[in-house]
Motif scaffolding. Structure first.
Motif, short mmCIF file in Angstrom:
data_model
loop_
_atom_site.label_atom_id
_atom_site.label_comp_id
_atom_site.label_asym_id
_atom_site.label_seq_id
_atom_site.Cartn_x
_atom_site.Cartn_y
_atom_site.Cartn_z
N TYR A 71 38.46 36.40 26.65
CA TYR A 71 39.83 35.91 26.73
C TYR A 71 39.85 34.38 26.76
O TYR A 71 40.67 33.75 26.08
CB TYR A 71 40.52 36.48 27.96
CG TYR A 71 41.95 36.03 28.10
CD1 TYR A 71 42.94 36.54 27.27
CD2 TYR A 71 42.32 35.09 29.04
CE1 TYR A 71 44.25 36.13 27.38
CE2 TYR A 71 43.62 34.66 29.17
CZ TYR A 71 44.58 35.18 28.34
OH TYR A 71 45.88 34.77 28.45
N GLU B 287 32.59 45.94 36.57
CA GLU B 287 32.53 44.52 36.89
C GLU B 287 31.95 43.72 35.73
O GLU B 287 32.46 42.65 35.38
CB GLU B 287 31.70 44.30 38.16
CG GLU B 287 31.70 42.88 38.65
CD GLU B 287 33.07 42.35 39.01
OE1 GLU B 287 33.33 41.15 38.76
OE2 GLU B 287 33.91 43.12 39.51
N GLU B 288 30.89 44.24 35.09
CA GLU B 288 30.31 43.57 33.93
C GLU B 288 31.31 43.48 32.78
O GLU B 288 31.42 42.44 32.13
CB GLU B 288 29.05 44.30 33.47
CG GLU B 288 27.89 44.20 34.43
CD GLU B 288 26.73 45.10 34.04
OE1 GLU B 288 26.81 45.77 32.99
OE2 GLU B 288 25.75 45.14 34.81
N LYS B 289 32.04 44.56 32.56
CA LYS B 289 33.04 44.57 31.48
C LYS B 289 34.18 43.60 31.79
O LYS B 289 34.69 42.94 30.88
CB LYS B 289 33.60 45.98 31.28
CG LYS B 289 32.59 47.00 30.85
CD LYS B 289 32.08 46.74 29.46
CE LYS B 289 31.11 47.82 29.05
NZ LYS B 289 30.54 47.60 27.74
N LYS B 290 34.57 43.50 33.05
CA LYS B 290 35.62 42.55 33.42
C LYS B 290 35.18 41.12 33.14
O LYS B 290 35.95 40.32 32.61
CB LYS B 290 35.98 42.69 34.90
CG LYS B 290 36.90 43.84 35.21
CD LYS B 290 37.26 43.85 36.69
CE LYS B 290 38.14 45.02 37.03
NZ LYS B 290 38.48 45.05 38.47
N GLN B 291 33.94 40.80 33.50
CA GLN B 291 33.43 39.46 33.26
C GLN B 291 33.36 39.16 31.77
O GLN B 291 33.71 38.07 31.32
CB GLN B 291 32.05 39.28 33.90
CG GLN B 291 32.09 39.26 35.40
CD GLN B 291 30.71 39.21 36.02
OE1 GLN B 291 29.70 39.26 35.32
NE2 GLN B 291 30.65 39.12 37.33
N ARG B 292 32.94 40.15 30.99
CA ARG B 292 32.87 39.97 29.54
C ARG B 292 34.26 39.77 28.96
O ARG B 292 34.47 38.90 28.11
CB ARG B 292 32.20 41.18 28.90
CG ARG B 292 32.06 41.07 27.40
CD ARG B 292 31.26 42.24 26.83
NE ARG B 292 31.19 42.14 25.40
CZ ARG B 292 32.00 42.77 24.56
NH1 ARG B 292 32.96 43.54 25.02
NH2 ARG B 292 31.86 42.63 23.26
N ASN B 293 35.21 40.56 29.43
CA ASN B 293 36.59 40.42 28.95
C ASN B 293 37.17 39.06 29.30
O ASN B 293 37.88 38.46 28.49
CB ASN B 293 37.47 41.54 29.53
CG ASN B 293 37.22 42.86 28.87
OD1 ASN B 293 36.60 42.95 27.82
ND2 ASN B 293 37.72 43.92 29.49
N GLU B 294 36.88 38.57 30.51
CA GLU B 294 37.37 37.25 30.90
C GLU B 294 36.77 36.16 30.02
O GLU B 294 37.47 35.23 29.62
CB GLU B 294 37.05 36.99 32.36
CG GLU B 294 37.89 37.82 33.32
CD GLU B 294 37.45 37.68 34.76
OE1 GLU B 294 36.51 36.88 35.05
OE2 GLU B 294 38.04 38.36 35.62
N ALA B 295 35.49 36.28 29.71
CA ALA B 295 34.85 35.28 28.84
C ALA B 295 35.45 35.33 27.44
O ALA B 295 35.71 34.28 26.84
CB ALA B 295 33.35 35.53 28.79
N GLN C 169 29.64 48.85 38.96
CA GLN C 169 28.86 47.74 38.40
C GLN C 169 29.20 47.56 36.92
O GLN C 169 29.38 46.43 36.46
CB GLN C 169 27.36 48.01 38.57
CG GLN C 169 26.46 46.97 37.96
CD GLN C 169 26.56 45.64 38.66
OE1 GLN C 169 26.84 45.58 39.85
NE2 GLN C 169 26.31 44.58 37.93
#
Length: 90
Positions: A55, A45-53, A42
């Motif tokens: 980027y 997944e939160e870190k991936k979403q933050r990184n995508e935002a 979890q």
């Protein structure tokens, strides 16, 4: 025959002890590890979403001036030279 039965009972007792002993990788420890794994997934997944935002924001800042102006207005309170600033007090 009795010796074989005693050996089987001892093996079963040994494996049951290892299965339930908290020091040797018991079922409870396995459940705890599964819970930790779920929490880590979890978090990833939160870190991936933050990184995508982040980027997407970086790409927007690189490509366009609109995002840069919007950020300057919101965060720094800046205005352009040809604009008039009005402050509304309530």
């Amino acid at each position: 025959m009795k010796i074989l039965l005693v050996i089987i009972v001892l093996l079963i007792a040994h494996f049951q002890y290892r299965l339930w002993d908290p020091e040797n990788g018991s079922i409870a420890e396995l459940k705890g590890r599964e819970q930790q794994l779920a929490e880590l997934k979890q978090l990833v997944e939160e870190k991936k979403q933050r990184n995508e935002a982040l980027y997407a924001e970086v790409e927007d800042l690189r490509k366009g001036q609109e995002a840069l102006e919007e950020r300057a207005r919101d965060e720094l309170g800046m205005i352009r030279a040809d604009e008039t600033f009005f402050q509304v007090l309530e």
